[in-house]
Design a protein around this motif. Structure first.
Motif, short mmCIF file in Angstrom:
data_model
loop_
_atom_site.label_atom_id
_atom_site.label_comp_id
_atom_site.label_asym_id
_atom_site.label_seq_id
_atom_site.Cartn_x
_atom_site.Cartn_y
_atom_site.Cartn_z
N GLY A 102 32.19 -3.22 17.63
CA GLY A 102 32.97 -4.43 17.36
C GLY A 102 32.36 -5.60 18.13
O GLY A 102 32.05 -5.48 19.32
N SER A 161 32.96 -5.70 12.72
CA SER A 161 32.66 -4.34 13.17
C SER A 161 31.64 -3.70 12.24
O SER A 161 31.67 -3.94 11.03
CB SER A 161 33.93 -3.48 13.18
OG SER A 161 34.88 -4.03 14.07
N ASN A 186 37.77 -3.06 14.13
CA ASN A 186 37.31 -1.74 14.60
C ASN A 186 38.15 -0.64 13.95
O ASN A 186 37.65 0.43 13.61
CB ASN A 186 37.43 -1.63 16.12
CG ASN A 186 36.12 -2.00 16.82
OD1 ASN A 186 35.34 -2.79 16.29
ND2 ASN A 186 35.90 -1.45 18.01
#
Ligand code: BT5
Length: 259
Positions: free
Chosen positions: A143, A78, A35
């Motif tokens: 994510g 992500s 992320n």
């Protein structure tokens, strides 16, 4: 026993049938959090669908600052999003990501998967993965974490009672590149449905929910119990209590099943 194919950029990209998701795609070794990497790319102007996968995360995170254990063998991914939805509906991005992950798990690993509000992937009654959507100003990063070929209780004994993995449930490794590809493909599909018809995502989410119709305990600034009745267009959980229906937002609370 078959060896699972290695997780590399070429093994994921080969046969990827998406238009935007996973284009471009990075498959990295060890990172703090995918992320975090995706956020940096988004800040630099990365286009929607840009995806980052890591073989291992050293500081994977969940909601409310909780840690997310991310040993090698899992799918830690992500995706950069640039949603046109009103900000109030951005929580539904997490629903679309969760639906995509559940479809991909069933399709590739053959493991039936349910969703627990707000962001848990549940298989065999335990947590097999989770979703963390983080919003920037004009972008969001979704994510997706799936315990694929990991033995999670060997990584953290505290998770032994609550967590599981696809490998444990099916008794053998899952094709990780194929799983990554299918998550990207399903996510693009559900994301496009969400943009056109958010109510359809809610309906699909309800069909996979573990908690609707059950008694739950909400733990946050206040702790209370009630009946989990429904979810609304902002992704809030509607909980019926003696004093009426409470709207519960994911950013603030944990949820437990009540006895
Ligand atoms: C989540 O948070 O379930 C969201 C997890 C999102 C992980 C992905 S991986 C790719 C991307 N990069 C990141 O840094 N994060 C995302 P939450 O509902 O807050 O659950 C966290 C809780 O689950 C922890 O407090 C532990 O109790 C438990 N947990 C930690 N690691 C786990 C694991 N691998 N499997 C199952 N449970 C776990």
């Amino acid at each position: 026993m078959d060896e699972a194919p290695a997780l590399r950029r070429d093994t994921v990209a080969q046969g990827l049938r998406t238009m935007r998701f996973g284009r471009p795609l990075s498959v990295l070794g060890r990172v703090d959090s995918t992320n975090e990497v995706a956020k940096e790319l988004a800040e630099q102007g990365a286009s929607e669908g840009t995806a980052v996968i890591a073989r291992e995360q050293t500081a994977g995170r969940g909601r409310l600052g909780r840690p997310w254990r991310s040993p090698p063998g899992g799918l830690w991914m992500s995706v950069v999003l640039r949603p046109v939805l009103p900000a109030s509906q951005w929580p539904l991005l997490g629903f679309a990501a969760a639906l995509a992950a559940a479809e991909a798990i069933e399709g590739v690993a053959g493991v039936p998967t349910q969703l627990k509000w707000p962001n848990d992937l549940i298989a065999g009654g335990r947590k097999v993965g989770g979703i963390l959507v983080e919003a920037g100003g004009t972008y969001a990063v979704a994510g997706i974490g799936i315990n694929a070929n990991v033995t999670i209780d060997q990584v953290d004994s505290e998770l032994a009672a609550t967590a599981t993995s696809l490998e444990t449930l099916r008794g053998g490794p899952v094709d990780l590149p194929a799983l990554a590809r299918e998550v990207l493909s399903q996510f693009e599909r559900f994301y496009d449905v969400l943009t056109k018809e958010p109510a359809a995502i809610l309906q699909r989410w309800r069909e996979r929910s573990t908690i609707l119709g059950r008694r739950v305990q909400i733990v946050g600034v206040q702790t209370f119990e009630g009946l989990a009745e429904d979810v609304d267009m902002e992704g809030a959980l509607l909980v019926r209590t003696l004093s009426g229906v409470q709207r519960v937002y994911a950013g603030e609370v944990s949820l437990r099943e009540a006895g």
